[in-house]
Scaffold this active site. Structure first.
Site, PDB file in Angstrom:
ATOM      1  N   SER A   1     -18.097  -9.722 -20.845  1.00  0.00           N
ATOM      2  CA  SER A   1     -16.966  -9.983 -19.946  1.00  0.00           C
ATOM      3  C   SER A   1     -15.749 -10.480 -20.720  1.00  0.00           C
ATOM      4  O   SER A   1     -14.715 -10.767 -20.137  1.00  0.00           O
ATOM      5  CB  SER A   1     -17.349 -10.998 -18.855  1.00  0.00           C
ATOM      6  OG  SER A   1     -17.836 -12.208 -19.431  1.00  0.00           O
TER       7      SER A   1
ATOM      8  N   ASN B   1     -22.779 -21.598 -15.784  1.00  0.00           N
ATOM      9  CA  ASN B   1     -22.528 -21.384 -14.353  1.00  0.00           C
ATOM     10  C   ASN B   1     -21.452 -22.330 -13.827  1.00  0.00           C
ATOM     11  O   ASN B   1     -20.522 -21.906 -13.140  1.00  0.00           O
ATOM     12  CB  ASN B   1     -23.831 -21.538 -13.560  1.00  0.00           C
ATOM     13  CG  ASN B   1     -24.863 -20.495 -13.989  1.00  0.00           C
ATOM     14  OD1 ASN B   1     -24.512 -19.536 -14.670  1.00  0.00           O
ATOM     15  ND2 ASN B   1     -26.106 -20.697 -13.606  1.00  0.00           N
TER      16      ASN B   1
ATOM     17  N   THR C   1       9.976  -1.867  19.397  1.00  0.00           N
ATOM     18  CA  THR C   1       8.517  -1.903  19.535  1.00  0.00           C
ATOM     19  C   THR C   1       8.108  -0.436  19.597  1.00  0.00           C
ATOM     20  O   THR C   1       8.865   0.401  20.114  1.00  0.00           O
ATOM     21  CB  THR C   1       8.053  -2.632  20.816  1.00  0.00           C
ATOM     22  OG1 THR C   1       8.623  -1.972  21.946  1.00  0.00           O
ATOM     23  CG2 THR C   1       8.470  -4.108  20.810  1.00  0.00           C
ATOM     24  N   HIS C   2       6.949  -0.129  19.066  1.00  0.00           N
ATOM     25  CA  HIS C   2       6.492   1.276  18.973  1.00  0.00           C
ATOM     26  C   HIS C   2       7.506   2.133  18.209  1.00  0.00           C
ATOM     27  O   HIS C   2       7.555   3.349  18.402  1.00  0.00           O
ATOM     28  CB  HIS C   2       6.260   1.886  20.360  1.00  0.00           C
ATOM     29  CG  HIS C   2       5.522   1.001  21.309  1.00  0.00           C
ATOM     30  ND1 HIS C   2       4.152   0.992  21.410  1.00  0.00           N
ATOM     31  CD2 HIS C   2       5.968   0.058  22.181  1.00  0.00           C
ATOM     32  CE1 HIS C   2       3.792   0.088  22.322  1.00  0.00           C
ATOM     33  NE2 HIS C   2       4.878  -0.498  22.798  1.00  0.00           N
TER      34      HIS C   2
ATOM     35  N   SER D   1      15.630  11.376  -8.922  1.00  0.00           N
ATOM     36  CA  SER D   1      14.752  12.546  -8.933  1.00  0.00           C
ATOM     37  C   SER D   1      15.124  13.397 -10.133  1.00  0.00           C
ATOM     38  O   SER D   1      16.297  13.498 -10.489  1.00  0.00           O
ATOM     39  CB  SER D   1      14.955  13.345  -7.643  1.00  0.00           C
ATOM     40  OG  SER D   1      14.602  14.697  -7.843  1.00  0.00           O
TER      41      SER D   1
ATOM     42  N   LYS E   1      19.412  12.371  -5.079  1.00  0.00           N
ATOM     43  CA  LYS E   1      18.396  11.427  -4.602  1.00  0.00           C
ATOM     44  C   LYS E   1      18.556  10.028  -5.205  1.00  0.00           C
ATOM     45  O   LYS E   1      18.718   9.867  -6.402  1.00  0.00           O
ATOM     46  CB  LYS E   1      16.981  11.937  -4.931  1.00  0.00           C
ATOM     47  CG  LYS E   1      16.570  13.187  -4.213  1.00  0.00           C
ATOM     48  CD  LYS E   1      16.536  13.071  -2.694  1.00  0.00           C
ATOM     49  CE  LYS E   1      15.411  12.215  -2.178  1.00  0.00           C
ATOM     50  NZ  LYS E   1      14.094  12.810  -2.439  1.00  0.00           N
TER      51      LYS E   1
ATOM     52  N   ASN F   1      16.080   7.013  -4.688  1.00  0.00           N
ATOM     53  CA  ASN F   1      14.803   6.810  -3.998  1.00  0.00           C
ATOM     54  C   ASN F   1      14.363   5.338  -3.975  1.00  0.00           C
ATOM     55  O   ASN F   1      14.583   4.605  -4.930  1.00  0.00           O
ATOM     56  CB  ASN F   1      13.714   7.649  -4.682  1.00  0.00           C
ATOM     57  CG  ASN F   1      13.897   9.132  -4.412  1.00  0.00           C
ATOM     58  OD1 ASN F   1      14.382   9.513  -3.355  1.00  0.00           O
ATOM     59  ND2 ASN F   1      13.529   9.961  -5.374  1.00  0.00           N
TER      60      ASN F   1
ATOM     61  N   GLU G   1       8.287   1.676  -2.046  1.00  0.00           N
ATOM     62  CA  GLU G   1       7.091   2.516  -1.865  1.00  0.00           C
ATOM     63  C   GLU G   1       5.915   1.976  -2.671  1.00  0.00           C
ATOM     64  O   GLU G   1       4.781   1.939  -2.195  1.00  0.00           O
ATOM     65  CB  GLU G   1       7.401   3.958  -2.285  1.00  0.00           C
ATOM     66  CG  GLU G   1       8.398   4.640  -1.376  1.00  0.00           C
ATOM     67  CD  GLU G   1       8.846   5.962  -1.970  1.00  0.00           C
ATOM     68  OE1 GLU G   1       8.306   6.999  -1.577  1.00  0.00           O
ATOM     69  OE2 GLU G   1       9.731   5.950  -2.849  1.00  0.00           O
TER      70      GLU G   1
ATOM     71  N   GLN H   1     -20.226 -12.089 -12.352  1.00  0.00           N
ATOM     72  CA  GLN H   1     -19.299 -11.842 -13.455  1.00  0.00           C
ATOM     73  C   GLN H   1     -18.247 -10.804 -13.064  1.00  0.00           C
ATOM     74  O   GLN H   1     -17.156 -10.785 -13.614  1.00  0.00           O
ATOM     75  CB  GLN H   1     -20.097 -11.355 -14.676  1.00  0.00           C
ATOM     76  CG  GLN H   1     -19.255 -10.954 -15.856  1.00  0.00           C
ATOM     77  CD  GLN H   1     -20.116 -10.622 -17.065  1.00  0.00           C
ATOM     78  OE1 GLN H   1     -20.828 -11.470 -17.577  1.00  0.00           O
ATOM     79  NE2 GLN H   1     -20.075  -9.372 -17.495  1.00  0.00           N
TER      80      GLN H   1
ATOM     81  N   LYS I   1     -14.087 -11.399 -11.680  1.00  0.00           N
ATOM     82  CA  LYS I   1     -12.793 -11.608 -12.330  1.00  0.00           C
ATOM     83  C   LYS I   1     -11.852 -10.402 -12.257  1.00  0.00           C
ATOM     84  O   LYS I   1     -10.664 -10.595 -11.956  1.00  0.00           O
ATOM     85  CB  LYS I   1     -12.992 -12.048 -13.783  1.00  0.00           C
ATOM     86  CG  LYS I   1     -12.608 -13.505 -14.048  1.00  0.00           C
ATOM     87  CD  LYS I   1     -13.515 -14.512 -13.410  1.00  0.00           C
ATOM     88  CE  LYS I   1     -14.751 -14.677 -14.253  1.00  0.00           C
ATOM     89  NZ  LYS I   1     -15.776 -15.488 -13.572  1.00  0.00           N
TER      90      LYS I   1
HETATM   91  N1  ARG Z   1     -20.288 -14.028 -18.595  1.00  0.00           N
HETATM   92  C1  ARG Z   1     -20.929 -14.666 -17.477  1.00  0.00           C
HETATM   93  C2  ARG Z   1     -20.018 -14.672 -16.235  1.00  0.00           C
HETATM   94  O1  ARG Z   1     -18.853 -14.534 -16.373  1.00  0.00           O
HETATM   95  C3  ARG Z   1     -21.291 -16.034 -17.826  1.00  0.00           C
HETATM   96  C4  ARG Z   1     -22.235 -16.695 -16.903  1.00  0.00           C
HETATM   97  C5  ARG Z   1     -23.538 -16.554 -17.426  1.00  0.00           C
HETATM   98  N2  ARG Z   1     -24.486 -17.341 -16.756  1.00  0.00           N
HETATM   99  C6  ARG Z   1     -25.750 -17.002 -16.819  1.00  0.00           C
HETATM  100  N3  ARG Z   1     -26.573 -17.726 -16.156  1.00  0.00           N
HETATM  101  N4  ARG Z   1     -26.066 -15.931 -17.482  1.00  0.00           N
HETATM  102  O2  ARG Z   1     -20.482 -14.812 -15.134  1.00  0.00           O
END
Ligand code: ARG
Length: 468
Positions: A34, A121, A166-167, A288, A294, A296, A301, A333, A336
């Site tokens: 990650s 964690n 409205t509408h 364009s 144009k 735009n 958009e 994971q 993110k």
């Molecule tokens: N790279 C992992 C994440 O972003 C780390 C957490 C890992 N924890 C574990 N118990 N393997 O979630």
């Protein structure tokens, strides 16, 4: 620094204990990493680790010299990552282990003590909470900028009356600032939602460890205070699994995106020849490659289009967290990329929205030339009858018949002769003309929150002091 064990070998991840009989497969390394995205949390990771080390020293678990070495080495690592001189390695999986492994390489056994009483964690979640807290504050500022852009238009456009729909059918006349105030309100709700969500984001999970807590005598309040958290996540098992704070954040971002998208759609329509209500600032328009005429509205958009990504991120997070048993699962994971994308996208949209709003010009002549069309004063006339004692349903029916007559004659209501009004209601007199025509209709509004000029003026004043 001295070290009683080898710092690293080919099977060097700090998370691979002595229980493993083989080095990790390269394909697995690639599949499970990650670092390619969670590197964005390096500053938060370093702050969290420094706070953790200081707490461990305050508790007598580390010496203060050990904590000081850790803090200063982590600060160096942070500077190197910022400067781009730090090599982040895929084989170390994530930002947490990249930083920790380097700390161990540089400090030996002292570095090996940092992870005491902590798990990745609670570390991941703490980093994400710090990252999200900052993102919320940035987005709140950008929303305030956008509100100020709309507010800056209120005095400029104070004398402009626009048809409201409205509408997408012409409904009633409103002052242009009434439109701008409507958007200010929507974006204020977005800000309020974010601030409320921030209260739940701003809780410290550090010290909940893997899922059950720790047998070591840590002080969670200490770490939380150092990191500026308002309180602690109460239950360690919950903490290990919880991603509600991300769901909420990205939901809040989704309502922002949806509000931006509605506004963008409205101004795209307004900028067409068919509406001809607004000139967009040319610095925010594109051309364009084939049609020389144009100009735009691509920024609008794309603002509308990017909403799909933000709402898609919310969908991803909802599906990601569905059906996960307690507590941490590696699925998490995957939280993110959608989080980062939603934040980036909304920030990018807000950054262009504020100057675009401030730089547009209403096309007053074109707006007023067609303002008499669409019977914008029909409801005002109906309420005039109600004030004279006609029941609402009867007045509604009668005005409908007058509109039909005016439509057949291709005239406005104010063009009808008094005898024509009287043919529908013999009690009508000249005062009927006092509420006809768009200007008079706007003046006739009374109720709190309406487009009545006095109401609009007092809301504009209230927002001026609120956003000052
Ligand atoms: N790279 C992992 C994440 O972003 C780390 C957490 C890992 N924890 C574990 N118990 N393997 O979630």
């Amino acid at each position: 620094m001295s070290s009683s064990q080898p710092n690293s070998d080919s099977n060097s991840s700090p998370s691979r204990s002595g229980a493993f009989a083989a080095a990790v497969d390269k394909r697995v390394e690639k599949f499970t990493e990650s670092i390619s995205f969670d590197r964005r949390m390096f500053q938060q990771d370093i702050r969290g680790s420094i706070a953790h080390a200081r707490m461990l020293a305050d508790q007598g678990i580390l010496t203060s010299d050990e904590a000081a070495q850790i803090a200063s080495t982590l600060t160096d690592i942070g500077d190197e990552i910022s400067a781009g001189t730090f090599e982040l390695k895929e084989e170390l999986e994530d930002i947490h282990m990249n930083i920790e492994q380097t700390l161990i390489d540089r400090l030996g056994d002292v570095g090996r003590k940092l992870h005491t009483g902590r798990s990745r964690n609670d570390q991941c979640s703490t980093d994400a909470r710090l990252w999200v807290r900052e993102a919320i504050d940035r987005i709140d500022g950008l929303l305030a900028d956008l509100q100020k852009s709309f507010l800056s238009r209120c005095d400029r456009d104070a004398d402009v009356i626009l048809p409201a729909y409205t509408h997408l059918q012409r409904a009633q006349p409103v002052l242009a600032p009434h439109y701008w105030l409507a958007y200010i309100e929507k974006f204020q709700r977005d800000r309020d939602r974010l601030i409320d969500c921030r209260r739940r984001v701003n809780l410290c999970s550090l010290g909940t460890a893997a899922l059950a807590g720790t047998t070591l005598k840590i002080d969670r309040e200490n770490t939380a205070k150092q990191l500026g958290f308002e309180g602690l996540v109460a239950n360690s098992l919950d903490s290990s699994s919880d991603r509600d704070y991300l769901l909420e954040t990205v939901f809040c971002l989704s309502t922002i995106a949806i509000h931006l998208s509605g506004w963008a759609e409205e101004w795209i329509l307004w900028s067409t020849v068919e509406f001809d209500f607004i000139d967009l600032p040319h610095a925010f328009c594109t051309g364009s490659s084939i049609m020389p005429q144009k100009i735009n509205p691509d920024v609008l958009e794309l603002t509308r289009g990017k909403t799909a990504r933000v709402v898609g991120s919310l969908q991803t997070l909802l599906m990601l967290t569905k059906g996960l048993p307690l507590a941490y699962n590696r699925d998490l994971q995957e939280d993110k990329p959608p989080l980062f994308d939603a934040v980036d996208t909304v920030e990018a949209c807000l950054q262009v929205a504020a100057p675009l709003v401030a730089g547009a010009e209403l096309k007053r002549a074109s707006i007023s030339a067609r303002l008499h069309r669409g019977f914008l004063d029909a409801t005002t006339l109906m309420e005039y009858l109600i004030k004279r004692g006609t029941p609402q349903r009867s007045a509604h029916h009668l005005i409908g018949a007058l509109v039909k007559l005016a439509t057949e004659k291709s005239v406005t209501l104010s063009d009808l002769a008094l005898e024509e009004f009287q043919s529908f209601d013999s009690s009508l007199d000249d005062s009927v003309y006092d509420v006809l025509g768009v200007e008079k209709a706007v003046q006739a509004f009374q109720s709190v929150g309406s487009t009545a000029p006095a109401q609009v003026a007092s809301q504009v004043e209230a927002w001026k002091s609120r956003l000052a």
